[in-house]
Design an enzyme around this catalytic site. Structure first.
Site, short mmCIF file in Angstrom:
data_model
loop_
_atom_site.label_atom_id
_atom_site.label_comp_id
_atom_site.label_asym_id
_atom_site.label_seq_id
_atom_site.Cartn_x
_atom_site.Cartn_y
_atom_site.Cartn_z
N THR A 229 1.47 0.98 35.71
CA THR A 229 0.42 1.84 36.79
C THR A 229 -0.18 3.10 36.33
O THR A 229 0.28 3.85 35.55
CB THR A 229 1.36 1.99 38.02
OG1 THR A 229 1.68 1.27 38.46
CG2 THR A 229 0.54 2.74 39.09
N GLY A 283 8.07 -0.45 42.90
CA GLY A 283 7.35 -0.38 44.28
C GLY A 283 7.98 -0.73 45.38
O GLY A 283 7.78 0.12 46.44
N1 ASP Z 1 4.58 0.88 41.31
C1 ASP Z 1 4.17 -0.44 40.64
C2 ASP Z 1 4.46 -1.67 41.69
O1 ASP Z 1 5.66 -1.51 42.07
C3 ASP Z 1 4.60 -0.50 39.52
C4 ASP Z 1 4.54 0.45 38.59
O2 ASP Z 1 4.14 1.71 39.26
O3 ASP Z 1 5.13 0.55 37.73
O4 ASP Z 1 3.78 -2.57 41.76
#
Ligand code: ASP
Length: 364
Positions: A229, A283
């Site tokens: 992300t 997430g």
């Molecule tokens: N938060 C993101 C998700 O769960 C993944 C991440 O931030 O690495 O899709």
């Protein structure tokens, strides 16, 4: 009319005029004598700041060659400076956020846009959101497959639709109607992410053979498969803050799985009176614990600093329940806080009060 009264009145007017002239002269002199104060005040009014992240996870120095580390640092610097340049020219925080995120979405090194991780079905489904702290307008897209820049589409949803979140086909139809070119999902393919998918599948297979269900098997995946992300938070010269987040989600995620990144309040939040937050991490936890909004609520209702609020949520709330990740936080005074509970987090910041800061590992 009584002449005495007239004289008195005139005297009063004259006296007032005299005192006004003296006061004005003194004030004038003061402003000439202390020009720095005025300048300092103007500068204080015009604090500009930006912070970005490129994901949190098992990011340890031992896993980096010097060349790889250099490349990550250079890209983070490029992104934060692209956003800062917008602010420096007097641009809006929303534009700074998208400019910084565009740089990261275009780099295969980060899990967003090109470089997005693979779903279990070996495709890419992207999520993004953006929020304007001035008026709490927000836009988000979830599970899009043919959008080169999900953050730009999230912004279009905010500005050109009456909705906050559009998903899948509907989001792509909207994009096409707005003149956005739809791309082939294959443009997001990268050999290193494909390798990660294969590894993740093998690990989950192993967990399943040990009689763990899908949830438990996924839970057993090392943290690096669940994080990535990119995100940005910015403060412009008008005192408005904004936040944005863009992601490919989790490696080996189920088709249709939506993470926290496009969920306003979970992965992204901005409100001038409290703070702007962009999150990265597992997430499912960030959604259930409403992480970004919780941090800003602590600032707003409990009078906490962004640093206190961020540390509480990341370390005291998420850590004990296994919610790994981190956030970047900014307030309308230009304070920045970058807490995370993983080994590292790709991060950078720059403000009119502090030079460019780029960091990857914990102790930096
Ligand atoms: N938060 C993101 C998700 O769960 C993944 C991440 O931030 O690495 O899709």
């Amino acid at each position: 009319m009584d002449p005495c009264i007239k004289i008195d009145k005139n005297n009063i007017i004259m006296k007032n005029l005299l005192s006004f002239t003296i006061v004005a002269a003194v004030l004038g002199l003061c402003s000439v004598a202390t020009p720095l104060n005025a300048k300092e005040h103007a500068k204080e009014q015009a604090t500009i700041a930006i912070a970005i992240h490129g994901g949190a996870g098992t990011i340890e120095k031992s896993n980096f060659t010097p060349a790889k580390e250099k490349a990550y640092r250079a890209k983070l610097k490029e992104a934060v400076e692209a956003g800062y340049a917008v602010l420096d020219k007097g641009g809006e925080s929303l534009d700074a956020v998208t400019a910084a995120i565009n740089v990261l979405e275009n780099s295969p090194m980060f899990n967003a846009g090109k470089g997005a991780v693979y779903t279990h079905d070996e495709t890419h489904q992207l999520d993004a959101s953006i929020m304007d702290g001035k008026n709490r307008q927000a836009g988000a897209v979830a599970g899009v497959e043919r959008i080169e820049s999900p953050i730009n589409l999230a912004r279009l949803v905010m500005e050109k639709s009456v909705h906050v979140m559009l998903s899948g086909e509907g989001a792509e139809q909207f994009a096409a109607a707005q003149g956005v070119t739809l791309v082939d999902n294959k443009i997001f393919d990268t050999p290193h992410r494909y390798k990660s998918l294969k590894k993740a599948k093998a690990k989950m297979q192993l967990a399943k053979s040990l009689n763990k269900n899908y949830q438990a098997a996924h839970q057993a995946l090392p943290v690096e498969y669940k994080v990535g992300t990119v995100g940005a938070v910015a403060l412009d010269k008008n005192g408005n803050i904004a936040a944005g987040t863009s992601t490919g989600g989790m490696t080996n995620k189920r088709f249709g799985r939506i993470g926290d990144s496009p969920v306003i309040g979970a992965g992204t939040f901005a409100e001038n009176e409290s703070c702007a937050v962009s999150a990265t991490g597992h997430g499912e936890y960030f959604i259930r614990y409403n992480v970004a909004a919780d941090i800003c609520a602590r600032v707003k209702y409990q009078g906490k600093t962004i640093e206190q609020a961020g540390n509480e949520v990341i370390h005291d709330v998420l850590m004990p329940i296994g919610g790994t990740g981190g956030v970047i936080i900014l307030d309308n005074k230009g304070n920045i806080s970058l807490p995370f509970n993983t080994k590292g987090m790709y991060r950078a910041s720059k403000s009119s009060n502090s030079p460019t800061y780029v960091a990857i590992f914990k102790q930096e």
